[in-house]
Design a protein around this motif. Structure first.
Motif, PDB file in Angstrom:
ATOM      1  N   PRO A 139      25.716  46.702 -49.827  1.00 61.27           N
ATOM      2  CA  PRO A 139      27.063  46.291 -50.209  1.00 61.27           C
ATOM      3  C   PRO A 139      27.342  44.785 -50.271  1.00 61.27           C
ATOM      4  CG  PRO A 139      27.163  48.122 -48.673  1.00 61.27           C
ATOM      5  CD  PRO A 139      25.740  47.661 -48.707  1.00 61.27           C
ATOM      6  N   LYS A 140      26.956  44.009 -49.237  1.00 62.68           N
ATOM      7  CA  LYS A 140      27.418  42.621 -49.227  1.00 62.68           C
ATOM      8  C   LYS A 140      26.569  41.729 -48.328  1.00 62.68           C
ATOM      9  CE  LYS A 140      31.812  40.188 -49.337  1.00 62.68           C
ATOM     10  NZ  LYS A 140      31.309  39.365 -50.424  1.00 62.68           N
ATOM     11  N   ASP A 141      26.271  40.526 -48.828  1.00 64.55           N
ATOM     12  CA  ASP A 141      25.558  39.531 -48.028  1.00 64.55           C
ATOM     13  C   ASP A 141      26.356  39.208 -46.767  1.00 64.55           C
ATOM     14  OD1 ASP A 141      23.591  39.288 -49.984  1.00 64.55           O
ATOM     15  OD2 ASP A 141      24.443  37.476 -50.872  1.00 64.55           O
ATOM     16  N   ASN A 142      25.635  38.909 -45.697  1.00 62.94           N
ATOM     17  CA  ASN A 142      26.224  38.408 -44.446  1.00 62.94           C
ATOM     18  C   ASN A 142      27.228  39.339 -43.764  1.00 62.94           C
ATOM     19  OD1 ASN A 142      24.834  35.833 -44.225  1.00 62.94           O
ATOM     20  ND2 ASN A 142      25.917  35.322 -46.113  1.00 62.94           N
ATOM     21  N   THR A 143      27.084  40.649 -43.967  1.00 59.49           N
ATOM     22  CA  THR A 143      27.875  41.603 -43.191  1.00 59.49           C
ATOM     23  C   THR A 143      26.907  42.231 -42.181  1.00 59.49           C
ATOM     24  OG1 THR A 143      27.466  43.305 -44.853  1.00 59.49           O
ATOM     25  CG2 THR A 143      29.547  42.096 -45.032  1.00 59.49           C
ATOM     26  N   SER A 144      27.430  42.791 -41.121  1.00 61.97           N
ATOM     27  CA  SER A 144      26.557  43.233 -40.020  1.00 61.97           C
ATOM     28  C   SER A 144      25.495  44.253 -40.442  1.00 61.97           C
ATOM     29  CB  SER A 144      27.390  43.761 -38.854  1.00 61.97           C
ATOM     30  OG  SER A 144      28.191  44.840 -39.280  1.00 61.97           O
ATOM     31  N   GLY A 145      25.901  45.311 -41.129  1.00 58.47           N
ATOM     32  CA  GLY A 145      24.944  46.340 -41.539  1.00 58.47           C
ATOM     33  C   GLY A 145      23.927  45.827 -42.540  1.00 58.47           C
ATOM     34  N   CYS A 146      24.384  45.023 -43.484  1.00 58.71           N
ATOM     35  CA  CYS A 146      23.491  44.496 -44.523  1.00 58.71           C
ATOM     36  C   CYS A 146      22.513  43.475 -43.940  1.00 58.71           C
ATOM     37  CB  CYS A 146      24.300  43.891 -45.657  1.00 58.71           C
ATOM     38  SG  CYS A 146      25.334  45.135 -46.468  1.00 58.71           S
ATOM     39  N   THR A 147      22.972  42.702 -42.974  1.00 60.13           N
ATOM     40  CA  THR A 147      22.088  41.745 -42.309  1.00 60.13           C
ATOM     41  C   THR A 147      21.047  42.496 -41.481  1.00 60.13           C
ATOM     42  OG1 THR A 147      23.811  40.058 -42.295  1.00 60.13           O
ATOM     43  CG2 THR A 147      22.012  39.758 -40.737  1.00 60.13           C
ATOM     44  N   ALA A 148      21.465  43.529 -40.759  1.00 61.12           N
ATOM     45  CA  ALA A 148      20.526  44.335 -39.966  1.00 61.12           C
ATOM     46  C   ALA A 148      19.456  44.953 -40.865  1.00 61.12           C
ATOM     47  CB  ALA A 148      21.277  45.432 -39.211  1.00 61.12           C
ATOM     48  N   GLN A 149      19.875  45.463 -42.022  1.00 64.73           N
ATOM     49  CA  GLN A 149      18.934  46.086 -42.955  1.00 64.73           C
ATOM     50  C   GLN A 149      17.954  45.048 -43.507  1.00 64.73           C
ATOM     51  OE1 GLN A 149      20.744  47.885 -46.419  1.00 64.73           O
ATOM     52  NE2 GLN A 149      18.964  49.189 -46.773  1.00 64.73           N
ATOM     53  N   ALA A 150      18.467  43.907 -43.948  1.00 70.18           N
ATOM     54  CA  ALA A 150      17.617  42.850 -44.505  1.00 70.18           C
ATOM     55  C   ALA A 150      16.627  42.346 -43.454  1.00 70.18           C
ATOM     56  CB  ALA A 150      18.476  41.702 -45.030  1.00 70.18           C
ATOM     57  N   CYS A 151      17.086  42.202 -42.210  1.00 70.06           N
ATOM     58  CA  CYS A 151      16.216  41.710 -41.139  1.00 70.06           C
ATOM     59  C   CYS A 151      15.160  42.745 -40.762  1.00 70.06           C
ATOM     60  CB  CYS A 151      17.036  41.270 -39.933  1.00 70.06           C
ATOM     61  SG  CYS A 151      17.973  39.751 -40.278  1.00 70.06           S
ATOM     62  N   SER A 152      15.496  44.036 -40.837  1.00 72.62           N
ATOM     63  CA  SER A 152      14.500  45.084 -40.602  1.00 72.62           C
ATOM     64  C   SER A 152      13.400  44.990 -41.669  1.00 72.62           C
ATOM     65  CB  SER A 152      15.147  46.467 -40.655  1.00 72.62           C
ATOM     66  OG  SER A 152      14.154  47.474 -40.708  1.00 72.62           O
ATOM     67  N   LEU A 153      13.804  44.799 -42.921  1.00 75.97           N
ATOM     68  CA  LEU A 153      12.827  44.680 -44.007  1.00 75.97           C
ATOM     69  C   LEU A 153      12.020  43.383 -43.867  1.00 75.97           C
ATOM     70  CD1 LEU A 153      15.053  46.097 -46.847  1.00 75.97           C
ATOM     71  CD2 LEU A 153      13.000  47.160 -45.912  1.00 75.97           C
ATOM     72  N   ARG A 154      12.670  42.322 -43.412  1.00 76.25           N
ATOM     73  CA  ARG A 154      11.968  41.048 -43.165  1.00 76.25           C
ATOM     74  C   ARG A 154      10.918  41.240 -42.064  1.00 76.25           C
ATOM     75  NH1 ARG A 154      15.527  37.344 -39.870  1.00 76.25           N
ATOM     76  NH2 ARG A 154      14.779  38.830 -38.317  1.00 76.25           N
ATOM     77  N   ASP A 155      11.349  41.851 -40.949  1.00 78.03           N
ATOM     78  CA  ASP A 155      10.447  42.022 -39.809  1.00 78.03           C
ATOM     79  C   ASP A 155       9.287  42.972 -40.120  1.00 78.03           C
ATOM     80  OD1 ASP A 155      12.188  40.299 -38.541  1.00 78.03           O
ATOM     81  OD2 ASP A 155      13.148  41.858 -37.327  1.00 78.03           O
ATOM     82  N   GLY A 156       9.526  43.941 -40.997  1.00 76.89           N
ATOM     83  CA  GLY A 156       8.478  44.887 -41.375  1.00 76.89           C
ATOM     84  C   GLY A 156       7.773  44.527 -42.672  1.00 76.89           C
ATOM     85  N   TYR A 157       8.076  43.334 -43.199  1.00 81.67           N
ATOM     86  CA  TYR A 157       7.585  42.932 -44.522  1.00 81.67           C
ATOM     87  C   TYR A 157       6.056  42.952 -44.625  1.00 81.67           C
ATOM     88  CZ  TYR A 157       7.459  40.332 -48.943  1.00 81.67           C
ATOM     89  OH  TYR A 157       7.244  39.943 -50.241  1.00 81.67           O
ATOM     90  N   GLU A 158       5.368  42.417 -43.624  1.00 80.75           N
ATOM     91  CA  GLU A 158       3.896  42.390 -43.681  1.00 80.75           C
ATOM     92  C   GLU A 158       3.321  43.798 -43.683  1.00 80.75           C
ATOM     93  OE1 GLU A 158       1.802  39.996 -44.588  1.00 80.75           O
ATOM     94  OE2 GLU A 158       3.684  38.900 -44.874  1.00 80.75           O
ATOM     95  N   ASP A 159       3.888  44.685 -42.863  1.00 80.37           N
ATOM     96  CA  ASP A 159       3.426  46.080 -42.835  1.00 80.37           C
ATOM     97  C   ASP A 159       3.692  46.758 -44.180  1.00 80.37           C
ATOM     98  OD1 ASP A 159       2.542  45.863 -40.219  1.00 80.37           O
ATOM     99  OD2 ASP A 159       4.433  46.597 -39.376  1.00 80.37           O
ATOM    100  N   LEU A 160       4.860  46.489 -44.771  1.00 82.44           N
ATOM    101  CA  LEU A 160       5.183  47.050 -46.080  1.00 82.44           C
ATOM    102  C   LEU A 160       4.200  46.554 -47.138  1.00 82.44           C
ATOM    103  CD1 LEU A 160       9.065  46.752 -45.865  1.00 82.44           C
ATOM    104  CD2 LEU A 160       7.825  48.898 -46.185  1.00 82.44           C
ATOM    105  N   ARG A 161       3.913  45.248 -47.116  1.00 79.73           N
ATOM    106  CA  ARG A 161       2.965  44.671 -48.086  1.00 79.73           C
ATOM    107  C   ARG A 161       1.579  45.283 -47.914  1.00 79.73           C
ATOM    108  NH1 ARG A 161       4.183  39.320 -50.106  1.00 79.73           N
ATOM    109  NH2 ARG A 161       2.419  39.721 -51.451  1.00 79.73           N
ATOM    110  N   LYS A 162       1.137  45.428 -46.663  1.00 79.31           N
ATOM    111  CA  LYS A 162      -0.186  46.027 -46.395  1.00 79.31           C
ATOM    112  C   LYS A 162      -0.247  47.453 -46.918  1.00 79.31           C
ATOM    113  CE  LYS A 162      -1.304  43.282 -42.348  1.00 79.31           C
ATOM    114  NZ  LYS A 162      -0.811  43.165 -40.985  1.00 79.31           N
ATOM    115  N   ALA A 163       0.888  48.149 -46.910  1.00 81.25           N
ATOM    116  CA  ALA A 163       0.947  49.529 -47.402  1.00 81.25           C
ATOM    117  C   ALA A 163       1.138  49.592 -48.924  1.00 81.25           C
ATOM    118  CB  ALA A 163       2.074  50.281 -46.691  1.00 81.25           C
ATOM    119  N   GLY A 164       1.161  48.416 -49.583  1.00 83.72           N
ATOM    120  CA  GLY A 164       1.243  48.383 -51.046  1.00 83.72           C
ATOM    121  C   GLY A 164       2.647  48.284 -51.623  1.00 83.72           C
TER     122      GLY A 164
END
Length: 150
Positions: free
Chosen positions: A37-62
């Motif tokens: 929905p929107k940049d810099n809101t709590s849920g959207c930030t949590a989601q983006a940070c989860s994807l950031r933190d798991g980014y290397e694992d996601l990349r390794k999985a293709g």
């Protein structure tokens, strides 16, 4: 509305730098196209940070990650810088992509109705076909990367 088995569009839109994002650039990879929905809101930030933190694992999985909201490119640039996001964000200011994917509609909060983006993730396979959809009720913002990898 896009469904499992549908071919995703080639041109996805313009990213935070005003560059056109094309699906063919990611050929041979699975694409996590997540609408929020929107940049810099709590849920959207949590989601983006989860994807950031798991980014290397996601990349390794293709996988490659692309976020989409109706916020401006300038808003996306600030959001990326503030949260150190390693992936591109599409500025869908004309709402073309959210409407094409069927994730734009009426939402209700505190008894008020308004138009907005339904938090939805589309997993697009190496051939550009949608193979999985994580619906708004299913998305877990704080553990979204792990949810995709399951």
């Amino acid at each position: 509305m896009m469904n499992v088995g549908d071919k995703a569009p080639e041109v996805l839109g313009l990213n935070e730098n005003g560059e056109e994002v094309r699906l063919s650039v990611y050929k041979g990879k699975k694409v996590v196209l997540y609408f929020y929905p929107k940049d810099n809101t709590s849920g959207c930030t949590a989601q983006a940070c989860s994807l950031r933190d798991g980014y290397e694992d996601l990349r390794k999985a293709g996988y490659e990650v692309i976020g989409v909201s109706v916020d401006s490119a300038a808003s996306h640039q600030k959001f990326i810088a503030k949260n150190n996001l390693p992936f591109t964000l599409i500025a869908d200011t004309d709402k073309k992509l959210v409407e094409q994917f069927g994730v734009w509609g009426e939402k209700k909060m505190y008894g008020r109705a308004y138009m907005g983006t339904f938090r939805t993730t589309f997993i697009i396979n190496e051939e550009g076909i949608i193979e999985r959809i994580i619906t708004p009720k299913e998305v877990k913002t704080k553990e979204h990367a792990q949810q995709i990898l399951k």
